[in-house]
Design a protein around this motif. Structure first.
Motif, mmCIF file in Angstrom:
data_model
loop_
_atom_site.group_PDB
_atom_site.id
_atom_site.type_symbol
_atom_site.label_atom_id
_atom_site.label_comp_id
_atom_site.label_asym_id
_atom_site.label_seq_id
_atom_site.Cartn_x
_atom_site.Cartn_y
_atom_site.Cartn_z
ATOM 1 N N TRP A 1 0.829 -1.210 0.000
ATOM 2 C CA TRP A 1 0.000 0.000 0.000
ATOM 3 C C TRP A 1 0.860 1.255 0.000
ATOM 4 N N VAL A 2 1.877 1.302 0.864
ATOM 5 C CA VAL A 2 2.733 2.485 0.933
ATOM 6 C C VAL A 2 3.500 2.661 -0.377
ATOM 7 N N ARG A 3 3.970 1.569 -0.952
ATOM 8 C CA ARG A 3 4.750 1.659 -2.187
ATOM 9 C C ARG A 3 3.906 2.083 -3.383
ATOM 10 N N SER A 4 2.596 2.038 -3.232
ATOM 11 C CA SER A 4 1.751 2.535 -4.312
ATOM 12 C C SER A 4 1.791 4.063 -4.395
ATOM 13 N N PHE A 5 2.319 4.699 -3.347
ATOM 14 C CA PHE A 5 2.440 6.158 -3.336
ATOM 15 C C PHE A 5 3.826 6.635 -3.769
ATOM 16 N N GLY A 6 4.819 5.797 -3.654
ATOM 17 C CA GLY A 6 6.171 6.204 -4.002
ATOM 18 C C GLY A 6 7.189 5.231 -3.448
ATOM 19 N N VAL A 7 8.420 5.675 -3.309
ATOM 20 C CA VAL A 7 9.510 4.829 -2.835
ATOM 21 C C VAL A 7 9.542 4.851 -1.310
ATOM 22 N N LEU A 8 9.486 3.678 -0.711
ATOM 23 C CA LEU A 8 9.484 3.564 0.750
ATOM 24 C C LEU A 8 10.860 3.109 1.221
ATOM 25 N N ARG A 9 11.567 4.010 1.885
ATOM 26 C CA ARG A 9 12.877 3.681 2.443
ATOM 27 C C ARG A 9 12.896 3.756 3.963
ATOM 28 N N ARG A 10 12.053 4.599 4.548
ATOM 29 C CA ARG A 10 12.077 4.835 5.987
ATOM 30 C C ARG A 10 10.683 4.708 6.586
ATOM 31 N N ALA A 11 10.637 4.193 7.806
ATOM 32 C CA ALA A 11 9.372 4.050 8.521
ATOM 33 C C ALA A 11 9.584 4.310 9.999
ATOM 34 N N GLY A 12 8.617 4.964 10.629
ATOM 35 C CA GLY A 12 8.634 5.166 12.073
ATOM 36 C C GLY A 12 7.565 4.293 12.703
ATOM 37 N N VAL A 13 7.946 3.467 13.662
ATOM 38 C CA VAL A 13 7.025 2.498 14.254
ATOM 39 C C VAL A 13 7.095 2.603 15.767
ATOM 40 N N GLU A 14 5.934 2.644 16.406
ATOM 41 C CA GLU A 14 5.879 2.631 17.863
ATOM 42 C C GLU A 14 5.967 1.194 18.371
ATOM 43 N N CYS A 15 6.570 1.016 19.534
ATOM 44 C CA CYS A 15 6.621 -0.281 20.228
ATOM 45 C C CYS A 15 7.250 -1.383 19.375
ATOM 46 N N THR A 16 8.424 -1.106 18.829
ATOM 47 C CA THR A 16 9.083 -2.116 17.989
ATOM 48 C C THR A 16 9.544 -3.324 18.795
ATOM 49 N N GLY A 17 9.583 -3.195 20.114
ATOM 50 C CA GLY A 17 9.985 -4.321 20.939
ATOM 51 C C GLY A 17 8.840 -5.170 21.420
ATOM 52 N N SER A 18 7.596 -4.810 21.084
ATOM 53 C CA SER A 18 6.455 -5.608 21.538
ATOM 54 C C SER A 18 5.451 -5.761 20.399
ATOM 55 N N TYR A 19 4.415 -4.909 20.366
ATOM 56 C CA TYR A 19 3.392 -5.057 19.335
ATOM 57 C C TYR A 19 3.942 -4.869 17.924
ATOM 58 N N GLY A 20 4.970 -4.060 17.777
ATOM 59 C CA GLY A 20 5.496 -3.792 16.441
ATOM 60 C C GLY A 20 6.674 -4.657 16.048
ATOM 61 N N ALA A 21 7.021 -5.653 16.854
ATOM 62 C CA ALA A 21 8.220 -6.460 16.590
ATOM 63 C C ALA A 21 8.111 -7.240 15.290
ATOM 64 N N ALA A 22 6.986 -7.916 15.073
ATOM 65 C CA ALA A 22 6.845 -8.737 13.863
ATOM 66 C C ALA A 22 6.819 -7.866 12.610
ATOM 67 N N LEU A 23 6.131 -6.734 12.678
ATOM 68 C CA LEU A 23 6.100 -5.813 11.537
ATOM 69 C C LEU A 23 7.498 -5.271 11.254
ATOM 70 N N THR A 24 8.239 -4.959 12.311
ATOM 71 C CA THR A 24 9.605 -4.458 12.136
ATOM 72 C C THR A 24 10.472 -5.487 11.428
ATOM 73 N N ARG A 25 10.370 -6.751 11.821
ATOM 74 C CA ARG A 25 11.140 -7.804 11.165
ATOM 75 C C ARG A 25 10.784 -7.892 9.681
ATOM 76 N N HIS A 26 9.494 -7.798 9.385
ATOM 77 C CA HIS A 26 9.051 -7.889 7.985
ATOM 78 C C HIS A 26 9.607 -6.730 7.162
ATOM 79 N N MET A 27 9.540 -5.519 7.691
ATOM 80 C CA MET A 27 9.999 -4.370 6.922
ATOM 81 C C MET A 27 11.519 -4.353 6.773
ATOM 82 N N ARG A 28 12.225 -4.798 7.797
ATOM 83 C CA ARG A 28 13.682 -4.879 7.673
ATOM 84 C C ARG A 28 14.069 -5.879 6.590
#
Length: 297
Positions: free
Chosen positions: A62-89
């Motif tokens: 979805w984000v890449r449909s708007f342009g080039v995605l190189r950077r993302a800011g995510v809250e709680c990367t050590g808990s709720y956002g951990a799996a999403l962080t792994r995927h994006m990395r």
């Protein structure tokens, strides 16, 4: 739990412009709320996605449909956002840990998940958020899981030992005297092989309880020994030679490596190591408790 909403008229940028966009994510247990902005700060769109493997793929696409995605800011990367962080990395996206927006900003803009997601993206754009998210896809993450299990096993074994000795104090004199003077390992061994008798009255119940508790202690000891061995192997895989340092054992080595994470290069000075960004707090009461710690509150 926040509701899943979809915007009706997303503002897509033509692919041939290849403009860079930034993603911000407010994370939750069941859904993640995402927002996309341009490098000039214009808001493009905001949506919610399920916290599933398919949901993570949908966010990136979805984000890449708007342009080039190189950077993302995510809250709680050590808990709720951990799996999403792994995927994006894994997708080659640089993920930055974003703290909860400050109270002044919340008073000006209100408190909604969409506002928090947009604020996360703007924190990366402005440079207010600079701490790289801790990776959780290598041997250090294995260490964290093994150490978590070992700590739980040690706590349960201590409780079982205290219970066994409490039962033994009140047991009949003959049984108590037959087990007197034994070291803990011998005591547990003897209790584990107590002869099976008909459970009648407190004496029979005490023998049966001692036998169950002793076997529980033995099983937990086996778990602890297995986890200690696995922790040692993971430490060696992550940092060969660390266990050879005088005074550094498996548990202390694991604590050091867990604090740094699988990507210690993100810690470029003492303050970054000492900050709450290094912590991986547990999840309690449906929110990320690490936010206030990480914000320095």
């Amino acid at each position: 739990m926040p509701s899943i909403t979809q915007s009706t008229t997303p503002c897509h940028i033509p692919a041939d412009t290849a403009e860079e966009v930034l993603l911000g994510v407010d994370t939750h247990k069941d859904i993640h709320v995402a927002a996309v902005i341009t490098t000039l700060g214009a808001t493009l769109d905001g949506r919610s996605f399920p916290t599933t493997a398919e949901g993570y793929r949908q966010i990136v696409a979805w984000v890449r449909s708007f342009g080039v995605l190189r950077r993302a800011g995510v809250e709680c990367t050590g808990s709720y956002g951990a799996a999403l962080t792994r995927h994006m990395r894994a997708e080659g996206i640089e993920v930055t840990e974003v703290n909860q927006p400050d109270k002044a900003a919340r008073r000006r803009h209100g408190k909604t998940d969409a506002v928090d997601a947009e604020a996360a993206a703007r924190a990366v754009l402005s440079g207010r958020a600079t701490a790289a998210a801790k990776a959780s896809d290598g041997p250090v993450e294995m260490l964290r899981l093994f150490k978590l299990a070992k700590g739980s096993a040690i706590k349960s074994r201590t409780q079982a030992i205290n219970q066994l000795k409490s039962v033994l104090v009140c047991a009949d004199a003959e049984l108590r005297e037959s087990l007197a003077g034994l070291s803990n390992p011998k005591l547990f061994q003897q209790c584990a092989i107590l002869a099976e008798l008909e459970i009648s009255g407190p004496a029979g119940a005490a023998r049966h309880t001692l036998k169950l508790l002793a076997r529980r202690i033995q099983n937990l000891t086996d778990e602890i020994n297995d986890l200690t061995e696995r922790i040692s192997e993971a430490v060696t895989a992550s940092t060969p030679g660390l266990l050879e340092v005088h005074g550094v054992g498996p548990d202390s080595a694991a604590a050091l490596l867990i604090a740094a994470g699988d990507n210690p290069e993100r810690l470029d000075n003492e303050s970054s190591f000492a900050s709450g960004e290094c912590a991986r707090p547990p999840v309690v009461r449906g929110r990320c408790p690490g936010r206030q710690v990480q914000a320095g509150r």
